[in-house]
Design a protein around this motif. Sequence first.
Motif, PDB file in Angstrom:
ATOM      1  N   GLU A 303       0.839  -1.192   0.000  1.00  0.00           N
ATOM      2  CA  GLU A 303       0.000   0.000   0.000  1.00  0.00           C
ATOM      3  C   GLU A 303       0.881   1.251   0.000  1.00  0.00           C
ATOM      4  O   GLU A 303       2.063   1.187   0.383  1.00  0.00           O
ATOM      5  CB  GLU A 303      -0.904  -0.006   1.238  1.00  0.00           C
ATOM      6  N   PRO A 304       0.327   2.389  -0.420  1.00  0.00           N
ATOM      7  CA  PRO A 304       1.119   3.624  -0.441  1.00  0.00           C
ATOM      8  C   PRO A 304       1.538   4.052   0.974  1.00  0.00           C
ATOM      9  O   PRO A 304       0.732   4.579   1.741  1.00  0.00           O
ATOM     10  CB  PRO A 304       0.180   4.643  -1.080  1.00  0.00           C
ATOM     11  N   ILE A 305       2.808   3.772   1.305  1.00  0.00           N
ATOM     12  CA  ILE A 305       3.344   4.122   2.626  1.00  0.00           C
ATOM     13  C   ILE A 305       4.635   4.912   2.505  1.00  0.00           C
ATOM     14  O   ILE A 305       5.146   5.438   3.492  1.00  0.00           O
ATOM     15  CB  ILE A 305       3.607   2.858   3.468  1.00  0.00           C
ATOM     16  N   SER A 306       5.161   4.971   1.289  1.00  0.00           N
ATOM     17  CA  SER A 306       6.480   5.563   1.089  1.00  0.00           C
ATOM     18  C   SER A 306       6.383   6.993   0.589  1.00  0.00           C
ATOM     19  O   SER A 306       5.471   7.348  -0.164  1.00  0.00           O
ATOM     20  CB  SER A 306       7.268   4.709   0.089  1.00  0.00           C
ATOM     21  N   ASP A 307       7.327   7.826   1.028  1.00  0.00           N
ATOM     22  CA  ASP A 307       7.387   9.201   0.538  1.00  0.00           C
ATOM     23  C   ASP A 307       7.940   9.266  -0.879  1.00  0.00           C
ATOM     24  O   ASP A 307       7.749  10.239  -1.599  1.00  0.00           O
ATOM     25  CB  ASP A 307       8.274  10.055   1.451  1.00  0.00           C
ATOM     26  N   GLU A 308       8.634   8.200  -1.270  1.00  0.00           N
ATOM     27  CA  GLU A 308       9.256   8.153  -2.598  1.00  0.00           C
ATOM     28  C   GLU A 308       9.624   6.709  -2.902  1.00  0.00           C
ATOM     29  O   GLU A 308       9.929   5.933  -1.995  1.00  0.00           O
ATOM     30  CB  GLU A 308      10.519   9.027  -2.605  1.00  0.00           C
ATOM     31  N   SER A 318      13.451   0.602  -3.979  1.00  0.00           N
ATOM     32  CA  SER A 318      13.687   1.443  -2.806  1.00  0.00           C
ATOM     33  C   SER A 318      12.398   2.094  -2.334  1.00  0.00           C
ATOM     34  O   SER A 318      11.495   2.379  -3.128  1.00  0.00           O
ATOM     35  CB  SER A 318      14.722   2.521  -3.129  1.00  0.00           C
ATOM     36  N   VAL A 319      12.306   2.307  -1.035  1.00  0.00           N
ATOM     37  CA  VAL A 319      11.210   3.064  -0.435  1.00  0.00           C
ATOM     38  C   VAL A 319      11.822   4.068   0.522  1.00  0.00           C
ATOM     39  O   VAL A 319      12.834   3.782   1.171  1.00  0.00           O
ATOM     40  CB  VAL A 319      10.211   2.147   0.305  1.00  0.00           C
ATOM     41  N   VAL A 320      11.230   5.255   0.564  1.00  0.00           N
ATOM     42  CA  VAL A 320      11.728   6.298   1.455  1.00  0.00           C
ATOM     43  C   VAL A 320      10.670   6.565   2.514  1.00  0.00           C
ATOM     44  O   VAL A 320       9.540   6.953   2.189  1.00  0.00           O
ATOM     45  CB  VAL A 320      12.046   7.592   0.680  1.00  0.00           C
ATOM     46  N   ILE A 321      11.011   6.328   3.768  1.00  0.00           N
ATOM     47  CA  ILE A 321      10.098   6.548   4.892  1.00  0.00           C
ATOM     48  C   ILE A 321      10.825   7.381   5.936  1.00  0.00           C
ATOM     49  O   ILE A 321      11.916   7.017   6.387  1.00  0.00           O
ATOM     50  CB  ILE A 321       9.626   5.204   5.499  1.00  0.00           C
ATOM     51  N   ASP A 322      10.211   8.526   6.273  1.00  0.00           N
ATOM     52  CA  ASP A 322      10.805   9.465   7.244  1.00  0.00           C
ATOM     53  C   ASP A 322      12.229   9.839   6.842  1.00  0.00           C
ATOM     54  O   ASP A 322      13.137   9.937   7.680  1.00  0.00           O
ATOM     55  CB  ASP A 322      10.801   8.854   8.654  1.00  0.00           C
ATOM     56  N   GLY A 323      12.432  10.003   5.532  1.00  0.00           N
ATOM     57  CA  GLY A 323      13.710  10.475   5.036  1.00  0.00           C
ATOM     58  C   GLY A 323      14.789   9.416   4.930  1.00  0.00           C
ATOM     59  O   GLY A 323      15.908   9.714   4.530  1.00  0.00           O
ATOM     60  N   LYS A 324      14.466   8.169   5.276  1.00  0.00           N
ATOM     61  CA  LYS A 324      15.439   7.090   5.206  1.00  0.00           C
ATOM     62  C   LYS A 324      15.048   6.106   4.110  1.00  0.00           C
ATOM     63  O   LYS A 324      13.866   5.864   3.865  1.00  0.00           O
ATOM     64  CB  LYS A 324      15.545   6.358   6.548  1.00  0.00           C
ATOM     65  N   ILE A 325      16.065   5.489   3.494  1.00  0.00           N
ATOM     66  CA  ILE A 325      15.835   4.577   2.372  1.00  0.00           C
ATOM     67  C   ILE A 325      15.981   3.134   2.827  1.00  0.00           C
ATOM     68  O   ILE A 325      16.959   2.768   3.491  1.00  0.00           O
ATOM     69  CB  ILE A 325      16.815   4.867   1.230  1.00  0.00           C
ATOM     70  N   GLY A 326      14.980   2.329   2.440  1.00  0.00           N
ATOM     71  CA  GLY A 326      15.038   0.895   2.618  1.00  0.00           C
ATOM     72  C   GLY A 326      14.630   0.225   1.320  1.00  0.00           C
ATOM     73  O   GLY A 326      14.451   0.902   0.295  1.00  0.00           O
ATOM     74  N   PHE A 327      14.419  -1.094   1.342  1.00  0.00           N
ATOM     75  CA  PHE A 327      14.089  -1.807   0.114  1.00  0.00           C
ATOM     76  C   PHE A 327      13.026  -2.875   0.370  1.00  0.00           C
ATOM     77  O   PHE A 327      13.043  -3.542   1.415  1.00  0.00           O
ATOM     78  CB  PHE A 327      15.344  -2.464  -0.476  1.00  0.00           C
ATOM     79  N   ILE A 328      12.119  -3.005  -0.588  1.00  0.00           N
ATOM     80  CA  ILE A 328      11.128  -4.073  -0.557  1.00  0.00           C
ATOM     81  C   ILE A 328      11.402  -5.034  -1.701  1.00  0.00           C
ATOM     82  O   ILE A 328      12.027  -4.658  -2.695  1.00  0.00           O
ATOM     83  CB  ILE A 328       9.685  -3.524  -0.671  1.00  0.00           C
ATOM     84  N   ASP A 329      10.913  -6.284  -1.540  1.00  0.00           N
ATOM     85  CA  ASP A 329      11.017  -7.232  -2.650  1.00  0.00           C
ATOM     86  C   ASP A 329       9.696  -7.278  -3.411  1.00  0.00           C
ATOM     87  O   ASP A 329       8.767  -6.516  -3.112  1.00  0.00           O
ATOM     88  CB  ASP A 329      11.452  -8.611  -2.161  1.00  0.00           C
TER      89      ASP A 329
END
Length: 564
Positions: A303-308, A318-329
Amino acid sequence: MKNHLKIWVFVFLLMSLLLGTTQSTTHAATSKKFLGTQFTNGLVSFVQNGKYGMMDKKGRVVIKPRYEEITQSKRTNLLRVKQNNKYGFINSKGKVIVSPKYQYAADGYKSPILVEKDNKYGLINTCGKIIVSPKYEKIGDFKNGVAFYKSKGKYGLINTSGKIIVSPKYEKIGDFQNGVASYKSKGKYGLISTSGKIVLVPTYDEITKNTNGVFTVILNKKFGLIDKQGKVIVAPTFDSIGSIQNGLAKIRNAGKYGLMSLSGKIMVEPRYDQIWPFNKGFAQTKLGGKYGFVSSKGKVIVEPISDETSHFSEGLASVVIDGKIGFIDTTGSMVIKPQFEKAEDGDETALYVFRKDAAVASKDGKYGVINRKGEVVLDFNYDSISYFNQIGLAIIRQNNKYGFINETGKVIVEPTYDYLRMATYGEGLINRDYLIFKQKNKEGAINSKGKVIITPKYDRIDPMEGKGLIRVRMGSKYGIVTETGKMLVEPKYSEINSFSNQYDYFYIDYKGKYGFIDKTGKVVISPQYDELGDFHEGLLYVKKNGKAGFIDKNGKVIIKLIYY
């Protein structure tokens, strides 16, 4: 590239336009023969006294210069000609097939051939026989052996034999696809087959182009879908039906977007502010300023949870949450928790995209590398790291010195060079297995193992089209070395460039004269010509001392240099 080469290329292109396959009257009347620049179907054009003719590979005139224009199509036995501002056809021996009498004629590649006379259109075959005398206001392109035609403001259907399939009675008929076309009658649109059978009576305000076997229909400003048999798949109930990708159509209702299958099944309810096109089987979604993903099967991945977000690359996005980058599969699982900062190059291109199982990441303004498990394989000690290339190399920078690493994070060369760049060819799309460095303002090359293969003594080093070859420049002169550093051609030419589309030859410029060398560095055509064309059908246009002719791949003169 040198100015004289640019000028030569401009002259060559200009000559190609003037004397290529399609000719127009541009030369003033003169007894001189101006030669075309390439052979097509064994013939080349020439101009004499402002008229065009053709000669063969032995230099014999097979079509006398009497035409204002000659156009060759892919048909070897048919040439379109223009005489007294009218079009006709001749064969490759100059025999008149159709005397020039038409205002317009298609080039003769497709049969039947569309012709125009007295502002009316008709059809002829490749033997010049009239199929349909010019009497229609318009004739469309033939598909499945049928085309629309227009007569007295109405549209009908005609086949390639000129037989009327449907008499002219409709307001409009579109192009055929998959055996059907839309048609308009009394302000409404229906479907008609190539046999003239009404597949769907005029029902809709509009029927758009057939895509993926279905038509989009519009009625009362609402959109729906029908199949090519006219069967309703989805009644016109949507505000819009957009592009179709991966068997899914983008739909909109009440300002929200969703996805629908071509069978009419709603795969993703219209609830998003936007859905972008699919990339590698996944599409980004947006809702309330946040981003997520859906799959091409209509499954909501996250679902739309990422800022970018970025597109999936090697199965990770990549997903950006609270200014930090992580990754989903691709299942939507957060395989690398958001903990890194954005890593971008100078033009803000994202580097935090996986390539060769590695991605560039950033922490506290410094750059490092992580693997697919999120493990740091190169510590955050660098001022910048480039994008990994096709062979898994990236350039690192530290204290304004450059080195490079591989995709495992191993430092192959510590940052010791003042300058370092990837060895790329073809607008950066092809990467060679070495890098180019600069030392004391001279360029050299170092392989992917860190071994210097070319000592820094050249002013410029560039990969060439032929794999394993490198163009080098010393001062204003060019030569060629191999990727092992072996000298093939000493730097003595004003220019060396790939210029043949038929042989592995390289164009050379020596003291203002042009020739060719092969990929071993051997001179195959000595630099003696003022102009060179390119190889077509085994022959090359050349010009020397103001006279033009043709030579073969060995440099043997085939058409004497006696033309202009």
